[in-house]
Scaffold this active site. Structure first.
Site, PDB file in Angstrom:
ATOM      1  N   ASP A  11       0.860  -1.197   0.000  1.00 49.88           N
ATOM      2  CA  ASP A  11       0.000   0.000   0.000  1.00 49.88           C
ATOM      3  C   ASP A  11       0.899   1.253   0.000  1.00 49.88           C
ATOM      4  OD1 ASP A  11      -0.833   0.470   3.556  1.00 49.88           O
ATOM      5  OD2 ASP A  11       0.985  -0.345   2.607  1.00 49.88           O
ATOM      6  N   ASP A  16       6.817   1.201   1.951  1.00 47.91           N
ATOM      7  CA  ASP A  16       6.575   0.192   0.911  1.00 47.91           C
ATOM      8  C   ASP A  16       7.467   0.484  -0.296  1.00 47.91           C
ATOM      9  OD1 ASP A  16       3.891   1.039   2.286  1.00 47.91           O
ATOM     10  OD2 ASP A  16       3.527  -1.020   1.658  1.00 47.91           O
ATOM     11  N   ASN A  41      -2.681   2.535   3.428  1.00 44.52           N
ATOM     12  CA  ASN A  41      -2.248   3.901   3.791  1.00 44.52           C
ATOM     13  C   ASN A  41      -3.203   4.950   3.234  1.00 44.52           C
ATOM     14  OD1 ASN A  41       0.068   3.448   5.354  1.00 44.52           O
ATOM     15  ND2 ASN A  41       1.204   2.859   3.503  1.00 44.52           N
ATOM     16  N   THR A 125       3.026  -5.937   2.695  1.00 46.11           N
ATOM     17  CA  THR A 125       3.476  -4.848   3.572  1.00 46.11           C
ATOM     18  C   THR A 125       2.354  -3.838   3.823  1.00 46.11           C
ATOM     19  OG1 THR A 125       4.323  -3.636   1.649  1.00 46.11           O
ATOM     20  CG2 THR A 125       5.895  -5.023   2.843  1.00 46.11           C
ATOM     21  N   PHE A 165      -1.099  -0.656  12.547  1.00 47.30           N
ATOM     22  CA  PHE A 165      -1.998  -0.223  11.475  1.00 47.30           C
ATOM     23  C   PHE A 165      -2.395  -1.357  10.513  1.00 47.30           C
ATOM     24  CE2 PHE A 165      -3.992   2.751   8.652  1.00 47.30           C
ATOM     25  CZ  PHE A 165      -3.660   2.348   7.364  1.00 47.30           C
ATOM     26  N   ASN A 166      -1.424  -2.047   9.918  1.00 43.23           N
ATOM     27  CA  ASN A 166      -1.752  -3.039   8.881  1.00 43.23           C
ATOM     28  C   ASN A 166      -2.711  -4.110   9.387  1.00 43.23           C
ATOM     29  OD1 ASN A 166      -0.147  -1.840   6.956  1.00 43.23           O
ATOM     30  ND2 ASN A 166       1.612  -3.174   7.314  1.00 43.23           N
ATOM     31  N   HIS A 239       9.592   0.531   8.302  1.00 41.57           N
ATOM     32  CA  HIS A 239       8.977  -0.757   8.615  1.00 41.57           C
ATOM     33  C   HIS A 239       9.108  -1.792   7.490  1.00 41.57           C
ATOM     34  CE1 HIS A 239       6.740   1.434  11.814  1.00 41.57           C
ATOM     35  NE2 HIS A 239       6.447   2.319  10.906  1.00 41.57           N
ATOM     36  N   ASP A 240       8.511  -1.458   6.334  1.00 38.16           N
ATOM     37  CA  ASP A 240       8.351  -2.455   5.273  1.00 38.16           C
ATOM     38  C   ASP A 240       9.680  -2.914   4.686  1.00 38.16           C
ATOM     39  OD1 ASP A 240       5.401  -0.733   4.034  1.00 38.16           O
ATOM     40  OD2 ASP A 240       5.660  -2.150   5.681  1.00 38.16           O
TER      41      ASP A 240
HETATM   42  O1  RIB Z   1       2.362   0.348  10.795  1.00 34.02           O
HETATM   43  C1  RIB Z   1       3.260   0.483   9.719  1.00 34.02           C
HETATM   44  C2  RIB Z   1       2.683  -0.061   8.460  1.00 34.02           C
HETATM   45  O2  RIB Z   1       1.507   0.663   8.116  1.00 34.02           O
HETATM   46  C3  RIB Z   1       3.625   0.082   7.244  1.00 34.02           C
HETATM   47  O3  RIB Z   1       3.409  -0.976   6.355  1.00 34.02           O
HETATM   48  C4  RIB Z   1       3.183   1.370   6.621  1.00 34.02           C
HETATM   49  O4  RIB Z   1       3.459   1.426   5.216  1.00 34.02           O
HETATM   50  C5  RIB Z   1       1.699   1.311   6.852  1.00 34.02           C
HETATM   51  O5  RIB Z   1       1.134   0.499   5.822  1.00 34.02           O
HETATM   52 CA    CA Z   2       2.840  -0.488   4.037  1.00 33.33          CA
END
Ligand code: RIB
Ligand code: CA
Length: 313
Positions: A11, A16, A41, A125, A165-166, A239-240
Site C-alpha cells: 500500500d 513500501d 495507507n 506490507t 496499522f496493517n 517498517h516495510d
Molecule cells: O504500521 C506500519 C505499516 O503501516 C507500514 O506498512 C506502513 O506502510 C503502513 O502500511
Molecule cells: Ca505499508
C-alpha cells in the site's frame, strides 16, 4: 540469476516504496512476479498509482495489479497524517504512463501461485485483505507458498495502544492468514522501530548521487517529519524495508518461533497480535517473529543497494 519468486503486496506508502527499491535492486536475487496493491495507507487507487510511479522510476518491468478496495469486514481506515494525501507525499514523481493490469490482484495471486513451478513467497506490507481473500477463494495455493513474509503487528500498537496499522485495518484477514497453516515470518513494530531513518542516516544517504537515492532521501524527509510530528521520533521507522532486507539477508535478524493469535473482538484490543513469547498458550508456533536486527549492517547494506542504482556501476 534471479531465483526466489516473490509477489509484493503493498500500500505504497513511503516504506513500501523503499521495500520495492530493495527488492528490485541489482543486489537482490529476487524474481518479482508481480506487485499487487491493497487499500491501506490511502485508497487502493492512490496506492496503485504510487506503485506504478515507483516501477517507472526504477524502470522496473513488473506487472502491477490493483486489489481490494476495502477490508473484509470493517470500513477502510487510512493514514494520510503519516503518508500525506497522495500516500507518498514529499517526492514529486510524474503521473505514470504505465497502467495496472486488468486482472484483480487476488486472482493474479491465485493463478500465479497455482501455476508456478517452484514455491512462491508472498510479501505483504499493507493490510492482509488480498492475501486472505486468495487463501479463502483457493485454499489449495497453500501448498505452493514458500512463506508469507509480512510487516505487521507487534507486542504494542501504533494505531491503537494494542494494534499496529496493517493488522488493525483488517484484523479478520490477518486472522485468516495467521491461522492458514502457511509459514508466516512477521516483522512487527518490535523490530521495525529499531530501523529509524534519523538525521544521521538521512545525511549519509543524501550524499549518494543518483536519482533513486534522491527519491529515497525525499521519502525519508517527509516520512521523518511525519513521525517527528506524530510520535516525537527522530525519524521514520522504515517498517516495510525489513521484509525485503530479510529476503536478501535473513541473518540480519534474530527470530523466535511463537504462536500468534489475532484479536477481532476486543473493544480496546481489536487488531492486536497476541504474541505468545513465553509459550503460555501451549499452542503450536505459527510465526517466525523478528525480535532484533543488526542495525549497522542493515544501514550498510541499504547504502550499498542505493549506490548500486548508479547507472555507471
Ligand atoms: O504500521 C506500519 C505499516 O503501516 C507500514 O506498512 C506502513 O506502510 C503502513 O502500511
Ligand atoms: Ca505499508
Amino acid at each position: 540469476m534471479k531465483h526466489k519468486k516473490v509477489i509484493l503486496d503493498c500500500d505504497p506508502g513511503h516504506d513500501d516504496a523503499i521495500a520495492i527499491i530493495i527488492a528490485a535492486s541489482k543486489r537482490s536475487h529476487l524474481n518479482i512476479l508481480g506487485i499487487t496493491t491493497v487499500a491501506g495507507n490511502v485508497s487502493v487507487e492512490k496506492n496503485t498509482v504510487n506503485a506504478l510511479k515507483i516501477c517507472e522510476l526504477l524502470d522496473l518491468d513488473v506487472p502491477v495489479y490493483k486489489g481490494s478496495q476495502r477490508p473484509m469486514v470493517k470500513r477502510s481506515e487510512i493514514a494520510p497524517e503519516i503518508h500525506g494525501e497522495t500516500g507518498m507525499d514529499g517526492p514529486a514523481l510524474p503521473e505514470p504512463m504505465k497502467t495496472h493490469e486488468d486482472q484483480h490482484a487476488v486472482d493474479f495471486i491465485i493463478e500465479t501461485v497455482k501455476s508456478s513451478k517452484g514455491k512462491v513467497t508472498l510479501v505483504p506490507t499493507g493490510p492482509l485483505t488480498n492475501i486472505a481473500m486468495a487463501l479463502v477463494k483457493a485454499p489449495e495455493i497453500k501448498n505452493n507458498i514458500e512463506e508469507i513474509v509480512l510487516m505487521g503487528g507487534g507486542t504494542f500498537g501504533n494505531w491503537t495502544p494494542a494494534a499496529e496499522f496493517n493488522i488493525y485495518v483488517d484484523a479478520e484477514s490477518a486472522k485468516v492468514v495467521f491461522e492458514s497453516g502457511v509459514p508466516v515470518t512477521m516483522f512487527g513494530l518490535d523490530v521495525t522501530h529499531q530501523v529509524i531513518a534519523d538525521q544521521r542516516i538521512q545525511e549519509r544517504y543524501a550524499k549518494i548521487d543518483n536519482g533513486i537515492a534522491d527519491f529515497v532521501s525525499e521519502l525519508l524527509v517527509f516520512f521523518g517529519e511525519a513521525y517527528r510530528d506524530h510520535f516525537g521520533f527522530e525519524g521514520g521507522p522504515i517498517h516495510d524495508a525489513c521484509t525485503a532486507m530479510y529476503l536478501l539477508k535473513p541473518d540480519l535478524f534474530e527470530f523466535k518461533n511463537v504462536h500468534v493469535d489475532i484479536e477481532t473482538k476486543g473493544e480496546f484490543t481489536y487488531g492486536m497480535t497476541a504474541v505468545d513469547l513465553l509459550g503460555v498458550t501451549g499452542s503450536q508456533p505459527n510465526t517466525k517473529f523478528a525480535e532484533s536486527v543488526n542495525r549497522e549492517e542493515f544501514w550498510n547494506i541499504f547504502e550499498d543497494i542505493l549506490i548500486s542504482y548508479n547507472k555507471e556501476q
